[in-house]
Each structure stands twice: as C-alpha cells, then as structure tokens.
Scaffold this motif. Sequence first.
Motif, short mmCIF file in Angstrom:
data_model
loop_
_atom_site.label_atom_id
_atom_site.label_comp_id
_atom_site.label_asym_id
_atom_site.label_seq_id
_atom_site.Cartn_x
_atom_site.Cartn_y
_atom_site.Cartn_z
N HIS A 113 -29.78 151.30 41.89
CA HIS A 113 -28.96 150.13 41.54
C HIS A 113 -28.06 149.79 42.70
O HIS A 113 -27.65 150.67 43.47
CB HIS A 113 -28.12 150.45 40.29
N VAL A 114 -27.74 148.51 42.83
CA VAL A 114 -26.77 148.05 43.83
C VAL A 114 -25.88 147.00 43.19
O VAL A 114 -26.33 146.23 42.34
CB VAL A 114 -27.46 147.51 45.11
N ALA A 115 -24.61 147.01 43.56
CA ALA A 115 -23.64 146.03 43.05
C ALA A 115 -22.76 145.58 44.22
O ALA A 115 -22.68 146.25 45.25
CB ALA A 115 -22.79 146.64 41.95
N LEU A 116 -22.10 144.45 44.02
CA LEU A 116 -21.20 143.90 45.02
C LEU A 116 -19.76 144.17 44.60
O LEU A 116 -19.34 143.75 43.51
CB LEU A 116 -21.44 142.39 45.16
N PHE A 117 -19.03 144.86 45.44
CA PHE A 117 -17.62 145.16 45.18
C PHE A 117 -16.82 143.90 45.49
O PHE A 117 -16.97 143.32 46.56
CB PHE A 117 -17.18 146.33 46.07
#
Length: 153
Positions: A113-117
Amino acid sequence: MPVDVNKTIAAARAQKGTPYSWGGGHGSKPGKSLGTCKWYSGPHPCKADKTVGFDCSGLVRYAVYVGTGNTVDLGKGGNTTSQYNDSRVQHITAANRRAGDLIFYESPSNIYHVALFIGTVNGKEMMIEAQKTNVPVHEVPLRLTKGIWARVK
C-alpha cells in the motif's frame, strides 16, 4: 521539474469520493481509469473492471504527475513496488517527513500500500489514500504501522 507539494496534495484532495478500483489509475496516462480483476484479491464478485477510479498507487501516480507539471510518471504506471523502486524516489526517515511525502506500507520485500502524507491538519497528522474496495478516496489520520517514508525528487 521539482515537485510542487501544494499541487500534489490539491490533486489528491480533488479526488476525494472517487471510487476505489483495483488497478484503477494505471491507464496509458495518469488519471482515473477502469480497473482490472486480474490478480484481484478483494471481495467478490470483482467489480473493478466495471469501475472507473483509483487504487492506491494509481492515486499517488496521478497526484505526483500533476504536482510535477505532468512530467513525472512515478513507477511508469506500475504498482506500489514499481513506485518504491523508481529512481526519483528518495527514501527518508520518519523524523524527516513533511507534507507531500509518501508512505509505503510494510517492508521493501512486501510493499502492499502507498498513501500521500498531507501534513498536520487541526493538530492531527493526515494522509489521503485509495485504501480498498468499497471505500472511496478519503483523507484520514495517519496510520503508522511498519512503513517506509519516501520523497519524490
């Protein structure tokens, strides 16, 4: 072109409410697209191939693309592992994180998974993500588990 963090975050935020679609955002150009049921492991029946939207790496791909003035196609349209291994991704420590950075979940051998801070909002560290089937793109408090922080250079 350097990354414009404000444009990157604005591009991701503009997608809030967009449906999650496994494989969505991986068309020939960054942006919403039909997903795929190939390699799908979510709830059945799979509706990804009938849903225009984003998966996690598709959303990050699009936001970075907009934030770089449509010049950086992070991971060349690939998945989270492709993005993690992209030469334009600099791995950083959690202590050095700032708005616009990426968090890849788990470990280098098992990125899922990847998310944008997006920084601190009303006293809480926040991120934006396309998390999973049946959950549209949303902004939520930062979840810290095993993760690897990165910055697009």
